[in-house]
Design an enzyme around this catalytic site. Structure first.
Site, PDB file in Angstrom:
ATOM      1  N   LYS A  10       0.832  -1.205   0.000  1.00 27.30           N
ATOM      2  CA  LYS A  10       0.000   0.000   0.000  1.00 27.30           C
ATOM      3  C   LYS A  10       0.869   1.259   0.000  1.00 27.30           C
ATOM      4  O   LYS A  10       2.088   1.180   0.194  1.00 27.30           O
ATOM      5  CB  LYS A  10      -0.926  -0.045   1.223  1.00 27.30           C
ATOM      6  CG  LYS A  10      -1.985  -1.156   1.161  1.00 27.30           C
ATOM      7  CD  LYS A  10      -2.889  -1.106   2.397  1.00 27.30           C
ATOM      8  CE  LYS A  10      -4.003  -2.139   2.318  1.00 27.30           C
ATOM      9  NZ  LYS A  10      -4.918  -2.042   3.504  1.00 27.30           N
ATOM     10  N   TYR A  24     -12.327  -2.184  -3.392  1.00 29.53           N
ATOM     11  CA  TYR A  24     -12.844  -2.196  -2.016  1.00 29.53           C
ATOM     12  C   TYR A  24     -14.371  -2.141  -1.964  1.00 29.53           C
ATOM     13  O   TYR A  24     -14.950  -1.774  -0.938  1.00 29.53           O
ATOM     14  CB  TYR A  24     -12.231  -1.042  -1.219  1.00 29.53           C
ATOM     15  CG  TYR A  24     -10.821  -1.331  -0.729  1.00 29.53           C
ATOM     16  CD1 TYR A  24     -10.521  -2.503  -0.029  1.00 29.53           C
ATOM     17  CD2 TYR A  24      -9.781  -0.420  -0.948  1.00 29.53           C
ATOM     18  CE1 TYR A  24      -9.231  -2.767   0.424  1.00 29.53           C
ATOM     19  CE2 TYR A  24      -8.495  -0.670  -0.487  1.00 29.53           C
ATOM     20  CZ  TYR A  24      -8.225  -1.851   0.206  1.00 29.53           C
ATOM     21  OH  TYR A  24      -6.958  -2.108   0.664  1.00 29.53           O
ATOM     22  N   GLU A  83      -9.346 -10.342  -7.928  1.00 27.62           N
ATOM     23  CA  GLU A  83      -8.419  -9.227  -7.734  1.00 27.62           C
ATOM     24  C   GLU A  83      -7.290  -9.266  -8.762  1.00 27.62           C
ATOM     25  O   GLU A  83      -6.866  -8.218  -9.259  1.00 27.62           O
ATOM     26  CB  GLU A  83      -7.898  -9.242  -6.295  1.00 27.62           C
ATOM     27  CG  GLU A  83      -9.025  -8.933  -5.317  1.00 27.62           C
ATOM     28  CD  GLU A  83      -8.624  -8.959  -3.847  1.00 27.62           C
ATOM     29  OE1 GLU A  83      -7.512  -9.436  -3.524  1.00 27.62           O
ATOM     30  OE2 GLU A  83      -9.437  -8.489  -3.025  1.00 27.62           O
ATOM     31  N   ASN A 123      -1.883  -0.146   7.355  1.00 28.99           N
ATOM     32  CA  ASN A 123      -1.433  -1.524   7.620  1.00 28.99           C
ATOM     33  C   ASN A 123      -0.577  -2.121   6.501  1.00 28.99           C
ATOM     34  O   ASN A 123      -0.467  -3.332   6.374  1.00 28.99           O
ATOM     35  CB  ASN A 123      -2.619  -2.420   7.999  1.00 28.99           C
ATOM     36  CG  ASN A 123      -3.648  -2.536   6.900  1.00 28.99           C
ATOM     37  OD1 ASN A 123      -3.464  -1.982   5.815  1.00 28.99           O
ATOM     38  ND2 ASN A 123      -4.720  -3.255   7.158  1.00 28.99           N
ATOM     39  N   HIS A 134      -1.888  -5.195   1.308  1.00 26.43           N
ATOM     40  CA  HIS A 134      -3.144  -5.879   1.023  1.00 26.43           C
ATOM     41  C   HIS A 134      -2.820  -7.281   0.514  1.00 26.43           C
ATOM     42  O   HIS A 134      -1.848  -7.472  -0.214  1.00 26.43           O
ATOM     43  CB  HIS A 134      -3.931  -5.140  -0.067  1.00 26.43           C
ATOM     44  CG  HIS A 134      -5.080  -5.965  -0.596  1.00 26.43           C
ATOM     45  ND1 HIS A 134      -6.309  -5.976   0.010  1.00 26.43           N
ATOM     46  CD2 HIS A 134      -5.160  -6.848  -1.627  1.00 26.43           C
ATOM     47  CE1 HIS A 134      -7.108  -6.822  -0.638  1.00 26.43           C
ATOM     48  NE2 HIS A 134      -6.432  -7.366  -1.633  1.00 26.43           N
TER      49      HIS A 134
HETATM   50  P1  IDP Z   1      -7.866  -6.967   5.149  1.00 24.87           P
HETATM   51  O1  IDP Z   1      -7.030  -5.923   4.444  1.00 24.87           O
HETATM   52  O2  IDP Z   1      -7.120  -7.597   6.281  1.00 24.87           O
HETATM   53  O3  IDP Z   1      -8.466  -7.973   4.200  1.00 24.87           O
HETATM   54  P2  IDP Z   1     -10.535  -5.816   5.340  1.00 24.87           P
HETATM   55  O4  IDP Z   1     -11.488  -6.085   6.457  1.00 24.87           O
HETATM   56  O5  IDP Z   1     -10.831  -6.423   4.009  1.00 24.87           O
HETATM   57  O6  IDP Z   1      -9.076  -6.193   5.863  1.00 24.87           O
HETATM   58  O7  IDP Z   1     -10.445  -4.238   5.199  1.00 24.87           O
HETATM   59  C1  IDP Z   1      -9.784  -3.668   4.086  1.00 24.87           C
HETATM   60  C2  IDP Z   1      -8.917  -2.531   4.575  1.00 24.87           C
HETATM   61  O8  IDP Z   1      -9.747  -1.495   5.131  1.00 24.87           O
HETATM   62  C3  IDP Z   1      -7.952  -2.894   5.707  1.00 24.87           C
HETATM   63  O9  IDP Z   1      -6.751  -3.451   5.234  1.00 24.87           O
HETATM   64  C4  IDP Z   1      -7.708  -1.533   6.353  1.00 24.87           C
HETATM   65  O10 IDP Z   1      -6.788  -0.777   5.556  1.00 24.87           O
HETATM   66  C5  IDP Z   1      -9.078  -0.881   6.213  1.00 24.87           C
HETATM   67  N1  IDP Z   1      -9.914  -1.070   7.401  1.00 24.87           N
HETATM   68  C6  IDP Z   1     -10.571  -2.189   7.760  1.00 24.87           C
HETATM   69  N2  IDP Z   1     -11.258  -2.014   8.883  1.00 24.87           N
HETATM   70  C7  IDP Z   1     -11.039  -0.722   9.256  1.00 24.87           C
HETATM   71  C8  IDP Z   1     -11.492   0.086  10.355  1.00 24.87           C
HETATM   72  O11 IDP Z   1     -12.239  -0.349  11.225  1.00 24.87           O
HETATM   73  N3  IDP Z   1     -11.022   1.380  10.380  1.00 24.87           N
HETATM   74  C9  IDP Z   1     -10.206   1.881   9.422  1.00 24.87           C
HETATM   75  N4  IDP Z   1      -9.770   1.162   8.382  1.00 24.87           N
HETATM   76  C10 IDP Z   1     -10.170  -0.129   8.292  1.00 24.87           C
HETATM   77 MG    MG Z   2     -10.005  -7.917   2.844  1.00 21.93          MG
END
Ligand code: IDP
Ligand code: MG
Length: 159
Positions: free
Chosen positions: A13, A53, A132, A116, A119
């Site tokens: 990212k 997303y 994807e 984080n 992805h």
């Molecule tokens: P993942 O990346 O581990 O698959 P997902 O639940 O698919 O997680 O969420 C996609 C992305 O959205 C996450 O990687 C993170 O960057 C962001 N995200 C997910 N949940 C939250 C939240 O509660 N607050 C802010 N950002 C979030």
């Molecule tokens: Mg995800």
């Protein structure tokens, strides 16, 4: 397709790119024995961000997530190997870096849920990896070759 030809989509990212973590992250997957079959340094536009997303469009964090993922270059990749989607997710860690074990990418390089670093396709979402990959890559951009060490990575690969 043999059992070790599973493909999964991974992306460093914008925070990971800015923090100089592309090489470190690529190294981890290479050293694990996964095979890089596609890579693209690119900037995600609004349309692609919304599509990628889409499952989160009703979440409160969606607008911030789109702003973030379009804010700078990303490094998109396709990695191939046995059980690749699930193995990559285990190397990535939990969604929240604060909940991720040391030794995982998010557990070693992040502290904040909204930053984080990486992805990876969700192994619990059937077909997410193929969807994807199709979204980010044309078939011609995915290269077909053998790793020279394949016979040392898999017991059933011929020497
Ligand atoms: P993942 O990346 O581990 O698959 P997902 O639940 O698919 O997680 O969420 C996609 C992305 O959205 C996450 O990687 C993170 O960057 C962001 N995200 C997910 N949940 C939250 C939240 O509660 N607050 C802010 N950002 C979030
Ligand atoms: Mg995800």
């Amino acid at each position: 397709m043999s059992h070790h030809d599973e493909r999964t989509f991974v992306m460093v990212k914008p925070d990971g790119v800015q923090r100089g973590l592309i090489g470190e992250i690529v190294s981890r997957f290479e050293e694990r024995g996964l095979k890089l079959v596609g890579g693209k340094f690119m900037q995600i536009d609004q349309e692609l961000a919304h599509e990628h997303y889409g499952e989160h469009e009703d979440k409160p964090f969606f607008d911030d997530l789109v702003d973030f993922i379009t804010s700078g270059p990303v490094f998109a990749m396709v990695w191939e190997g046995a059980d690749a989607t699930r193995q990559v997710r285990s190397m990535v860690g939990e969604t929240d870096p604060a909940e991720s074990a040391p030794g995982t990418i998010r557990g070693d390089f992040g502290l904040d849920l909204g930053r984080n670093v990486i992805h990876a396709s969700d192994h619990e979402d059937e077909g997410a990896n193929e969807r994807e990959i199709d979204l980010f890559f044309d078939e011609a951009e995915l290269l077909d070759y053998e790793r020279i060490d394949a016979a040392w990575l898999y017991e059933d690969e011929d020497h």
